[in-house]
Motif scaffolding. Structure first.
Motif, PDB file in Angstrom:
ATOM      1  N   ASP A   3       6.757   3.682   6.022  1.00  0.00           N
ATOM      2  CA  ASP A   3       7.161   3.868   7.425  1.00  0.00           C
ATOM      3  C   ASP A   3       6.435   2.888   8.344  1.00  0.00           C
ATOM      4  OD1 ASP A   3       8.882   5.889   6.722  1.00  0.00           O
ATOM      5  OD2 ASP A   3       7.424   7.500   7.100  1.00  0.00           O
ATOM      6  N   GLU A   4       5.106   2.726   8.103  1.00  0.00           N
ATOM      7  CA  GLU A   4       4.347   1.782   8.918  1.00  0.00           C
ATOM      8  C   GLU A   4       4.835   0.355   8.685  1.00  0.00           C
ATOM      9  OE1 GLU A   4       3.086   4.217   7.084  1.00  0.00           O
ATOM     10  OE2 GLU A   4       1.144   4.928   7.813  1.00  0.00           O
ATOM     11  N   ALA A   5       5.148   0.042   7.424  1.00  0.00           N
ATOM     12  CA  ALA A   5       5.625  -1.303   7.107  1.00  0.00           C
ATOM     13  C   ALA A   5       6.934  -1.596   7.833  1.00  0.00           C
ATOM     14  CB  ALA A   5       5.816  -1.450   5.601  1.00  0.00           C
ATOM     15  N   GLU A   6       7.850  -0.629   7.813  1.00  0.00           N
ATOM     16  CA  GLU A   6       9.135  -0.834   8.489  1.00  0.00           C
ATOM     17  C   GLU A   6       8.921  -1.074   9.988  1.00  0.00           C
ATOM     18  OE1 GLU A   6      13.531   1.293   9.042  1.00  0.00           O
ATOM     19  OE2 GLU A   6      11.851   2.448   8.207  1.00  0.00           O
ATOM     20  N   GLN A   7       8.033  -0.285  10.600  1.00  0.00           N
ATOM     21  CA  GLN A   7       7.757  -0.454  12.027  1.00  0.00           C
ATOM     22  C   GLN A   7       7.138  -1.818  12.318  1.00  0.00           C
ATOM     23  OE1 GLN A   7       8.681   1.690  14.570  1.00  0.00           O
ATOM     24  NE2 GLN A   7       8.102  -0.121  15.742  1.00  0.00           N
ATOM     25  N   LEU A  65      11.753  -4.263   1.462  1.00  0.00           N
ATOM     26  CA  LEU A  65      11.276  -2.898   1.693  1.00  0.00           C
ATOM     27  C   LEU A  65      12.409  -1.902   1.472  1.00  0.00           C
ATOM     28  CD1 LEU A  65       9.271  -0.746   2.840  1.00  0.00           C
ATOM     29  CD2 LEU A  65      10.121  -1.359   5.109  1.00  0.00           C
ATOM     30  N   TYR A  66      13.573  -2.184   2.070  1.00  0.00           N
ATOM     31  CA  TYR A  66      14.713  -1.271   1.922  1.00  0.00           C
ATOM     32  C   TYR A  66      15.157  -1.177   0.463  1.00  0.00           C
ATOM     33  CZ  TYR A  66      15.230  -1.126   7.021  1.00  0.00           C
ATOM     34  OH  TYR A  66      15.033  -0.920   8.364  1.00  0.00           O
ATOM     35  N   ALA A  67      15.088  -2.292  -0.266  1.00  0.00           N
ATOM     36  CA  ALA A  67      15.459  -2.269  -1.686  1.00  0.00           C
ATOM     37  C   ALA A  67      14.494  -1.375  -2.472  1.00  0.00           C
ATOM     38  CB  ALA A  67      15.465  -3.681  -2.248  1.00  0.00           C
ATOM     39  N   ASP A  68      13.192  -1.451  -2.155  1.00  0.00           N
ATOM     40  CA  ASP A  68      12.214  -0.589  -2.821  1.00  0.00           C
ATOM     41  C   ASP A  68      12.482   0.882  -2.542  1.00  0.00           C
ATOM     42  OD1 ASP A  68      10.954  -2.822  -3.810  1.00  0.00           O
ATOM     43  OD2 ASP A  68       9.358  -2.844  -2.295  1.00  0.00           O
ATOM     44  N   LEU A  69      13.048   1.157  -1.361  1.00  0.00           N
ATOM     45  CA  LEU A  69      13.348   2.540  -0.963  1.00  0.00           C
ATOM     46  C   LEU A  69      14.762   2.964  -1.372  1.00  0.00           C
ATOM     47  CD1 LEU A  69      11.779   2.481   2.636  1.00  0.00           C
ATOM     48  CD2 LEU A  69      10.812   3.545   0.588  1.00  0.00           C
ATOM     49  N   ASN A  70      15.437   2.110  -2.150  1.00  0.00           N
ATOM     50  CA  ASN A  70      16.823   2.360  -2.584  1.00  0.00           C
ATOM     51  C   ASN A  70      17.798   2.508  -1.425  1.00  0.00           C
ATOM     52  OD1 ASN A  70      16.235   2.340  -5.410  1.00  0.00           O
ATOM     53  ND2 ASN A  70      15.380   4.416  -5.221  1.00  0.00           N
ATOM     54  N   ARG A  71      17.485   1.865  -0.304  1.00  0.00           N
ATOM     55  CA  ARG A  71      18.420   1.840   0.845  1.00  0.00           C
ATOM     56  C   ARG A  71      19.218   0.540   0.743  1.00  0.00           C
ATOM     57  NH1 ARG A  71      14.378   3.243   5.777  1.00  0.00           N
ATOM     58  NH2 ARG A  71      16.178   2.519   7.007  1.00  0.00           N
ATOM     59  N   SER A  72      20.140   0.518  -0.205  1.00  0.00           N
ATOM     60  CA  SER A  72      20.826  -0.721  -0.586  1.00  0.00           C
ATOM     61  C   SER A  72      21.607  -1.343   0.563  1.00  0.00           C
ATOM     62  CB  SER A  72      21.770  -0.456  -1.763  1.00  0.00           C
ATOM     63  OG  SER A  72      21.047   0.030  -2.863  1.00  0.00           O
ATOM     64  N   LEU A 117       0.816  -1.213   0.000  1.00  0.00           N
ATOM     65  CA  LEU A 117       0.000   0.000   0.000  1.00  0.00           C
ATOM     66  C   LEU A 117       0.853   1.268   0.000  1.00  0.00           C
ATOM     67  CD1 LEU A 117      -2.726  -1.106   2.592  1.00  0.00           C
ATOM     68  CD2 LEU A 117      -3.112  -0.639   0.155  1.00  0.00           C
ATOM     69  N   LYS A 118       2.174   1.100  -0.129  1.00  0.00           N
ATOM     70  CA  LYS A 118       3.134   2.223  -0.140  1.00  0.00           C
ATOM     71  C   LYS A 118       3.204   2.955   1.198  1.00  0.00           C
ATOM     72  CE  LYS A 118       3.570   1.397  -4.571  1.00  0.00           C
ATOM     73  NZ  LYS A 118       4.708   0.567  -5.042  1.00  0.00           N
ATOM     74  N   LYS A 119       2.768   2.278   2.274  1.00  0.00           N
ATOM     75  CA  LYS A 119       2.899   2.859   3.620  1.00  0.00           C
ATOM     76  C   LYS A 119       4.225   2.378   4.200  1.00  0.00           C
ATOM     77  CE  LYS A 119      -2.119   2.919   4.449  1.00  0.00           C
ATOM     78  NZ  LYS A 119      -3.221   2.475   5.363  1.00  0.00           N
TER      79      LYS A 119
END
Length: 693
Positions: free
Chosen positions: A519-523, A545-552, A515-517
């Motif tokens: 921050d909630e997903a990470e928590q 999740l981190y890969a989708d956010l480019n946090r390699s 759902l592109k949430k």
């Protein structure tokens, strides 16, 4: 006292067979009743106790069975059921070794064989309890009640309430406990063969040892100490106390913790209500022995609603039970017939004493009714029933009782052959049981019928609005059907009801990510890891999740944690290789890929990813080897043929490139880029042909 032959033994409507033939007939009846379960599946609790129990695996240290509970959890854990049955687990492990894996036939065959042996031994147990065994001059045992003990053993062999213990592999604990219970009793009687004043210390020691073995098969085994001759109670009271103290010490942190849905009566605030409902449970157990047509694999979650007022008509049943018991006790104590007193006394002792650990009198148990706990107690019922047949034989329908029992047992045994038939059979008995609907839904989902599964999961949640496992499974199906909003609501409700439900937190994180949430997903992922420290799948999803956010870097660290916790986590290894490839870290990607293949040498997905990395580094020969090995394992991967064709194309091996492009397009005509590359190759080959011409 000199024992005499019970006069009612002659009225039993059975032929008087010799010891060998009566045993053969009893074994045959037991075998016929359960023969259709020999090739059944692993069902219900077998999943946790056998399929997912690492203590069965030969690679697990044998010493673990002495440290863990019946389900494979450490006894010191708060989540442990504290069911300490190492010898039963040892027999499962032997089954696993002999079969070379988890093949249910061997497990079922041993259960049926144990029931046959126990049924045969019941002839001697009943003979002693009814009239004793006398010995002739050649040391041969002579039964004073051959027909009565034979009939009681036949009732025991064919009683339908035994189906869970025999057809369900987890019931092995009850079978082994009953076997060593019998042996302990028979050895004890052997010790006093010369009378109460002279006894053999060696045989007494053997009896105590067999009692300990019974207790290491199932806790109920300790009741054999009380079930022996009542006038020797003082001799064994200290041993009983010692046994209970030992069991308590083994449990470590104290008794197991159960929830209200497991045993609602034990959570009733009013003591009177608890007592009334416990007695109602006893009456239901008695009814299952008397009329075993109403059988169910699970009796929790609303199957037996609580009695909450004196106006509830069900209060009649515990009153009727106690009237019947008091009548039997009166006859056992006050009858002028010594044989009648003896038979009824020992029948009641054998009926009641083995049931005490399941009675909620000493500690809370984790069930409302469990048919398997009646396996031993049913022997007392069968003894009383055999007496009733003999005593009332002139008015009895002589040849129908055992036949009816056998017929019901065969049909019930058939239901235990698969989870599908077992769970479906429970709907007519316990339609209000949320767990029944949950298990039907889970079985349907496992077989790929998710649409039907949704219906049963919804009904389970309707019947029990706090059923977090049903919410979690329903949320998962809705997630896969892209009904993300409802999935999020269900999973959020589940973690609100049970905040330490790690799996629901992880699934909620997956839905929130979709759902592109973010921050909630990470928590949610971190909450799952907080409640389950070693959770490789959650680290894997956190990495996605981190890969989708480019946090390699964070993604790589999460996937590395997943592989440390679960070294054979193929998806985490593969994603690391792909991410390093996509970010241009080819040398590191190569190292990770080769490290992964040391652990997973036959994983074609990692071979494919590593081959791509090596191809980009122009290590064509090595890359070709990994592509070809991947295709040996799975020759129908269109992308593998396509990328191998690209490799050959770059390498200048155009004929091989053409062959693999064509194979790729045959497998997947719409493969992205493959058709364009193939057309480029064809033009290049045409140019080369014209140049040659």
């Amino acid at each position: 006292m000199v024992l005499s032959e019970p006069y009612w033994d002659h009225h039993i409507p059975l032929p008087k067979l010799g010891p060998l033939y009566s045993r053969l007939v009893t074994a045959f009846v037991a075998l016929i009743c359960f023969i259709n379960s020999y090739d059944g599946d692993f069902v219900f609790d077998d999943s946790e106790a056998i399929i997912h129990n690492k203590d069965l695996n030969p690679d697990t240290p044998l010493s673990n069975i002495w440290k863990n509970d019946f389900w494979g959890s450490n006894l010191s854990s708060n989540s442990s059921h504290k069911s300490y049955r190492p010898l039963t687990v040892l027999t499962f492990r032997i089954n696993y070794l002999l079969a070379g894996g988890l093949h249910p036939i061997g497990f079922h065959v041993l259960n049926v064989a144990l029931h046959c042996v126990i049924s045969v031994l019941m002839i001697d147990v009943f003979a002693i309890l009814i009239g004793g065994l006398v010995h002739n001059g050649r040391e041969a045992k002579l039964s004073l009640s051959p027909k009565a003990s034979f009939l009681a053993a036949l009732f025991f062999a064919a009683h339908p309430v035994h189906t869970e213990s025999v057809a369900g592999i987890v019931g092995r604990a009850d079978l082994l406990c009953a076997l060593f219970f019998q042996l302990s009793f028979l050895v004890y009687c052997k010790a006093f063969q010369g009378g109460d004043k002279t006894f053999s210390v060696l045989w007494i020691f053997g009896s105590i040892l067999l009692c300990a073995v019974a207790m290491l098969c199932k806790e109920q085994g300790i009741t054999v100490l009380v079930s022996k001759n009542m006038h020797t109670f003082k001799r064994v009271a200290g041993l009983v106390r010692s046994g209970l103290l030992m069991r308590w010490r083994i449990m470590g942190t104290g008794p197991p913790s159960f929830t209200e849905v497991d045993n609602p009566a034990s959570f009733a605030e009013n003591v009177i209500l608890r007592i009334v409902n416990y007695n109602y449970y006893y009456s239901l157990n008695a009814w299952l022995l008397l009329c075993p047509w109403w059988l169910c694999f699970d009796w929790s979650m609303g199957c037996v609603p609580l009695i909450k007022s004196a106006a509830d008509w069900r209060i009649f049943w515990p009153l009727l039970l106690w009237c019947c018991l008091m009548g039997l006790v009166y006859q056992a104590l006050c009858s002028q017939d010594s044989n009648k007193r003896r038979t009824l006394t020992f029948g009641l002792v054998l009926l009641v004493i083995p049931f005490l650990p399941a009675s909620n009198l000493f500690f809370r148990v984790g069930f409302v009714i469990a048919e398997r706990v009646l396996y031993l107690s049913s022997a007392g019922y069968c003894l009383i029933l055999a007496y009733a047949v003999g005593y009332c034989s002139c008015h009895w329908k002589k040849h129908k009782v055992c036949g009816l029992l056998c017929s019901r047992l065969v049909s019930r045994s058939q239901q235990w052959r698969s989870e599908q038939s077992l769970f479906a059979s429970a709907l007519s008995v316990c339609p209000l049981n949320a767990k029944v609907h949950y298990n039907i839904g889970k079985n349907l989902a496992d077989r790929g019928n998710q649409s039907a599964a949704v219906k049963y999961y919804r009904e389970a949640v309707r019947l029990h609005p706090k059923y977090v496992h049903a919410m979690n499974n329903l949320g998962n199906i809705l997630k896969e059907r892209n009904e993300l909003k409802e999935a999020e609501e269900l999973l959020s409700a589940a973690v609100h009801i049970q905040p330490d439900f790690a799996a629901a937190w992880m699934n909620l994180g997956i839905v929130q990510n979709s759902l592109k949430k973010f921050d909630e997903a990470e928590q949610s992922y971190w909450n799952a890891i907080r409640f389950r420290k070693k959770y490789p799948d959650c680290y894997y999803n956190l990495g996605r999740l981190y890969a989708d956010l480019n946090r390699s870097i964070d993604a790589l660290n999460a996937w590395r944690n997943a592989t440390m916790l679960k070294p054979d986590h193929s998806l985490a290894w593969n994603n690391m290789v792909i991410l390093l490839d996509n970010t241009g870290n080819l040398a590191q990607a190569e190292l990770i890929g080769k490290e992964a293949l040391k652990i997973l040498p036959k994983d074609h997905t990692i071979m494919f990813s590593l081959a791509n990395v090596l191809g980009k580094q122009e290590k064509y020969k090595e890359s070709e080897g990994f592509f070809l090995n991947a295709l040996k394992i799975n020759p129908n991967i269109a992308s593998c043929h396509g990328n191998l064709a690209v490799l050959y194309h770059r390498w200048g091996k155009l004929d091989l490139a053409k062959r693999h492009y064509e194979l790729s397009l045959r497998l997947d005509p719409s493969a992205p880029g493959t058709k364009e590359n193939y057309n480029m190759l064809k033009r290049k080959l045409e140019q080369r042909q014209r140049a040659v011409g």
